[in-house]
Write a protein that holds these residues in place. Structure first.
Motif, PDB file in Angstrom:
ATOM      1  N   HIS A 129       0.842  -1.203   0.000  1.00  0.00           N
ATOM      2  CA  HIS A 129       0.000   0.000   0.000  1.00  0.00           C
ATOM      3  C   HIS A 129       0.877   1.254   0.000  1.00  0.00           C
ATOM      4  CE1 HIS A 129      -3.902   1.938   1.811  1.00  0.00           C
ATOM      5  NE2 HIS A 129      -3.486   2.550   0.716  1.00  0.00           N
ATOM      6  N   LEU A 130       1.930   1.228   0.805  1.00  0.00           N
ATOM      7  CA  LEU A 130       2.846   2.359   0.876  1.00  0.00           C
ATOM      8  C   LEU A 130       3.587   2.559  -0.444  1.00  0.00           C
ATOM      9  CD1 LEU A 130       4.257   4.570   2.536  1.00  0.00           C
ATOM     10  CD2 LEU A 130       5.839   2.810   3.377  1.00  0.00           C
ATOM     11  N   LEU A 131       4.071   1.475  -1.038  1.00  0.00           N
ATOM     12  CA  LEU A 131       4.779   1.562  -2.319  1.00  0.00           C
ATOM     13  C   LEU A 131       3.875   2.130  -3.411  1.00  0.00           C
ATOM     14  CD1 LEU A 131       6.682  -1.842  -2.229  1.00  0.00           C
ATOM     15  CD2 LEU A 131       7.751   0.430  -2.315  1.00  0.00           C
ATOM     16  N   ALA A 132       2.611   1.745  -3.394  1.00  0.00           N
ATOM     17  CA  ALA A 132       1.677   2.260  -4.390  1.00  0.00           C
ATOM     18  C   ALA A 132       1.531   3.770  -4.267  1.00  0.00           C
ATOM     19  CB  ALA A 132       0.320   1.576  -4.250  1.00  0.00           C
ATOM     20  N   GLN A 134       3.752   5.711  -3.185  1.00  0.00           N
ATOM     21  CA  GLN A 134       5.036   6.300  -3.556  1.00  0.00           C
ATOM     22  C   GLN A 134       5.310   6.190  -5.058  1.00  0.00           C
ATOM     23  OE1 GLN A 134       7.556   3.978  -0.946  1.00  0.00           O
ATOM     24  NE2 GLN A 134       7.479   5.504   0.695  1.00  0.00           N
ATOM     25  N   ASP A 135       4.266   5.860  -5.829  1.00  0.00           N
ATOM     26  CA  ASP A 135       4.374   5.717  -7.289  1.00  0.00           C
ATOM     27  C   ASP A 135       5.378   4.640  -7.681  1.00  0.00           C
ATOM     28  OD1 ASP A 135       2.471   7.727  -7.815  1.00  0.00           O
ATOM     29  OD2 ASP A 135       3.986   9.289  -7.600  1.00  0.00           O
ATOM     30  N   ARG A 136       5.314   3.518  -6.982  1.00  0.00           N
ATOM     31  CA  ARG A 136       6.148   2.356  -7.306  1.00  0.00           C
ATOM     32  C   ARG A 136       5.227   1.147  -7.491  1.00  0.00           C
ATOM     33  NH1 ARG A 136      10.127   2.839  -2.226  1.00  0.00           N
ATOM     34  NH2 ARG A 136      11.097   0.945  -3.087  1.00  0.00           N
ATOM     35  N   PRO A 137       4.349   1.223  -8.509  1.00  0.00           N
ATOM     36  CA  PRO A 137       3.317   0.195  -8.671  1.00  0.00           C
ATOM     37  C   PRO A 137       3.855  -1.197  -8.983  1.00  0.00           C
ATOM     38  CG  PRO A 137       3.383   1.630 -10.585  1.00  0.00           C
ATOM     39  CD  PRO A 137       4.256   2.265  -9.546  1.00  0.00           C
ATOM     40  N   ASP A 138       4.937  -1.297  -9.752  1.00  0.00           N
ATOM     41  CA  ASP A 138       5.455  -2.625 -10.098  1.00  0.00           C
ATOM     42  C   ASP A 138       5.896  -3.387  -8.855  1.00  0.00           C
ATOM     43  OD1 ASP A 138       4.975  -2.060 -12.740  1.00  0.00           O
ATOM     44  OD2 ASP A 138       7.048  -1.493 -13.203  1.00  0.00           O
ATOM     45  N   GLU A 139       6.553  -2.697  -7.929  1.00  0.00           N
ATOM     46  CA  GLU A 139       6.975  -3.333  -6.691  1.00  0.00           C
ATOM     47  C   GLU A 139       5.765  -3.721  -5.843  1.00  0.00           C
ATOM     48  OE1 GLU A 139      10.568  -1.334  -4.772  1.00  0.00           O
ATOM     49  OE2 GLU A 139      10.031   0.115  -6.340  1.00  0.00           O
ATOM     50  N   ALA A 140       4.784  -2.839  -5.801  1.00  0.00           N
ATOM     51  CA  ALA A 140       3.575  -3.120  -5.026  1.00  0.00           C
ATOM     52  C   ALA A 140       2.845  -4.340  -5.581  1.00  0.00           C
ATOM     53  CB  ALA A 140       2.652  -1.903  -5.028  1.00  0.00           C
ATOM     54  N   ILE A 161      -9.572 -11.022   0.182  1.00  0.00           N
ATOM     55  CA  ILE A 161     -10.413  -9.916  -0.282  1.00  0.00           C
ATOM     56  C   ILE A 161      -9.653  -8.597  -0.201  1.00  0.00           C
ATOM     57  CG2 ILE A 161     -12.437  -8.525   0.313  1.00  0.00           C
ATOM     58  CD1 ILE A 161     -13.828 -11.175   1.061  1.00  0.00           C
ATOM     59  N   CYS A 162      -8.973  -8.371   0.929  1.00  0.00           N
ATOM     60  CA  CYS A 162      -8.192  -7.130   1.076  1.00  0.00           C
ATOM     61  C   CYS A 162      -7.080  -7.046   0.034  1.00  0.00           C
ATOM     62  CB  CYS A 162      -7.600  -7.049   2.481  1.00  0.00           C
ATOM     63  SG  CYS A 162      -8.826  -6.867   3.800  1.00  0.00           S
ATOM     64  N   ILE A 163      -6.427  -8.177  -0.223  1.00  0.00           N
ATOM     65  CA  ILE A 163      -5.356  -8.211  -1.228  1.00  0.00           C
ATOM     66  C   ILE A 163      -5.917  -7.906  -2.610  1.00  0.00           C
ATOM     67  CG2 ILE A 163      -3.678  -9.699  -2.388  1.00  0.00           C
ATOM     68  CD1 ILE A 163      -3.575 -11.297   0.334  1.00  0.00           C
ATOM     69  N   ALA A 164      -7.042  -8.542  -2.941  1.00  0.00           N
ATOM     70  CA  ALA A 164      -7.627  -8.354  -4.272  1.00  0.00           C
ATOM     71  C   ALA A 164      -8.070  -6.911  -4.490  1.00  0.00           C
ATOM     72  CB  ALA A 164      -8.810  -9.303  -4.456  1.00  0.00           C
ATOM     73  N   ILE A 165      -8.633  -6.293  -3.472  1.00  0.00           N
ATOM     74  CA  ILE A 165      -9.041  -4.890  -3.590  1.00  0.00           C
ATOM     75  C   ILE A 165      -7.826  -4.000  -3.810  1.00  0.00           C
ATOM     76  CG2 ILE A 165     -10.044  -2.916  -2.371  1.00  0.00           C
ATOM     77  CD1 ILE A 165     -11.933  -4.870  -0.978  1.00  0.00           C
ATOM     78  N   ARG A 166      -6.786  -4.227  -3.009  1.00  0.00           N
ATOM     79  CA  ARG A 166      -5.578  -3.406  -3.136  1.00  0.00           C
ATOM     80  C   ARG A 166      -4.903  -3.625  -4.483  1.00  0.00           C
ATOM     81  NH1 ARG A 166      -4.843   0.973  -2.205  1.00  0.00           N
ATOM     82  NH2 ARG A 166      -6.261   0.490  -0.497  1.00  0.00           N
ATOM     83  N   LEU A 167      -4.872  -4.876  -4.946  1.00  0.00           N
ATOM     84  CA  LEU A 167      -4.260  -5.178  -6.243  1.00  0.00           C
ATOM     85  C   LEU A 167      -5.051  -4.533  -7.378  1.00  0.00           C
ATOM     86  CD1 LEU A 167      -2.003  -6.647  -7.688  1.00  0.00           C
ATOM     87  CD2 LEU A 167      -3.326  -8.767  -7.547  1.00  0.00           C
ATOM     88  N   SER A 168      -6.370  -4.566  -7.279  1.00  0.00           N
ATOM     89  CA  SER A 168      -7.209  -3.910  -8.289  1.00  0.00           C
ATOM     90  C   SER A 168      -6.933  -2.418  -8.342  1.00  0.00           C
ATOM     91  CB  SER A 168      -8.692  -4.147  -7.984  1.00  0.00           C
ATOM     92  OG  SER A 168      -9.015  -5.514  -7.989  1.00  0.00           O
ATOM     93  N   ALA A 169      -6.796  -1.799  -7.161  1.00  0.00           N
ATOM     94  CA  ALA A 169      -6.554  -0.356  -7.088  1.00  0.00           C
ATOM     95  C   ALA A 169      -5.211   0.016  -7.712  1.00  0.00           C
ATOM     96  CB  ALA A 169      -6.623   0.114  -5.640  1.00  0.00           C
ATOM     97  N   VAL A 170      -4.171  -0.779  -7.403  1.00  0.00           N
ATOM     98  CA  VAL A 170      -2.848  -0.483  -7.949  1.00  0.00           C
ATOM     99  C   VAL A 170      -2.842  -0.674  -9.468  1.00  0.00           C
ATOM    100  CG1 VAL A 170      -0.402  -1.094  -7.900  1.00  0.00           C
ATOM    101  CG2 VAL A 170      -1.722  -1.122  -5.785  1.00  0.00           C
ATOM    102  N   GLN A 171      -3.467  -1.736  -9.935  1.00  0.00           N
ATOM    103  CA  GLN A 171      -3.516  -1.982 -11.376  1.00  0.00           C
ATOM    104  C   GLN A 171      -4.267  -0.862 -12.101  1.00  0.00           C
ATOM    105  OE1 GLN A 171      -5.244  -5.922 -11.217  1.00  0.00           O
ATOM    106  NE2 GLN A 171      -3.288  -6.894 -11.700  1.00  0.00           N
ATOM    107  N   LEU A 172      -5.355  -0.393 -11.511  1.00  0.00           N
ATOM    108  CA  LEU A 172      -6.120   0.682 -12.144  1.00  0.00           C
ATOM    109  C   LEU A 172      -5.295   1.958 -12.215  1.00  0.00           C
ATOM    110  CD1 LEU A 172      -8.897   1.535 -13.302  1.00  0.00           C
ATOM    111  CD2 LEU A 172      -9.515   2.273 -10.990  1.00  0.00           C
TER     112      LEU A 172
END
Length: 266
Positions: A129-132, A134-140, A161-172
């Protein structure tokens, strides 16, 4: 029961359930029961925009975990603090939380899947979440995909569920709209079937963007449209609550006598 009520958006009922059974919770020896009490009253406070109060509750949970040598309790409380900081854009405070989680993961290692695995998961989810932010989406994304595999192996649905939501947000946010929408659509279907509502709202501003992308992408099944509409309404109300003027003392004061009594019992 209180967590179920909270998930359904019944905040008053969830809080009352904990209050009425505080003495029972205090006598319980199960870590998960104690954490549920802290979780509900902290999240209710945060949902009502009493953020300082929520952080005070979570700090007490973290300290109690340290006193009882309950690493999972401390980790869950720290992760919640980090989530609040990140939803508020406070990266430095969240980074400090990530450091404390890293220390806990080293103190309670999990060389094979076990209950202590959750401590490392909290660290990874917070770090991603922090990396995302910080504009480091690939690492996140890399961390979240690894975390997803670990949680799947233990069939831990709440974490998944929490992982999937966070992953969806970073990908978007990183421009991978098709995959983000497809993943979040599956999250919505699973959460609607399980009766999870507040957990989705609690993930912060990214939920509005994900819901908008899902609607624009189409192919939303008719049976989950009411659930999507309810989430949209809930987000709109939460936005109004943030904009509404609030009493400074209500936000900044220490815990109320009733809340102090509850936490003392816990």
């Amino acid at each position: 029961i209180a967590r179920i009520q909270y998930e359904q958006g019944q905040l008053d009922e969830a809080e009352a359930w904990v209050i009425d059974r505080a003495s029972l919770i205090s006598s319980a020896t199960m870590l998960d029961c104690v954490w549920s009490g802290y979780f509900v009253i902290a999240r209710v406070a945060a949902t009502r925009m009493n953020l300082e109060r929520a952080r005070t509750i979570l700090e007490r949970a973290e300290n109690q975990g340290a006193a009882r040598d309950w690493g999972r309790l401390s980790a869950a409380a720290i992760a919640e603090q980090a989530r609040l900081h990140l939803n508020d854009g406070r990266q430095d405070e969240a980074a400090a939380c990530a450091d404390r989680l890293d220390a806990l993961a080293k103190k309670y290692p999990a060389p094979r899947p076990c209950a202590w695995s959750e401590i490392g998961w909290h660290h990874k989810l917070t770090s991603a979440h922090l990396l995302a932010q910080q504009d480091r989406p690939d690492e996140a994304i890399s961390i979240l995909q690894q975390l997803q595999r670990e949680a799947e192996a233990m069939q831990h649905r709440q974490f998944l569920i929490c992982i999937a939501i966070r992953l969806s947000a970073v990908q978007l946010s990183s421009g991978n709209v098709v995959e983000a929408v497809g993943r979040f659509r599956r999250v919505l279907a699973a959460c609607a079937a399980a009766g999870l509502y507040q957990t989705v709202l609690d993930e912060g501003p990214s939920i509005s963007e994900l819901l908008r992308a899902v609607r624009e992408g189409g192919n939303v099944k008719a049976d989950i449209l009411p659930y999507v509409d309810r989430l949209t309404t809930g987000l709109h109300q939460a936005g109004q609550d943030r904009l509404a003027p609030t009493s400074g003392p209500r936000i900044l004061n220490a815990l109320s006598p009733r809340e102090t009594d509850i936490l003392t019992l816990i």
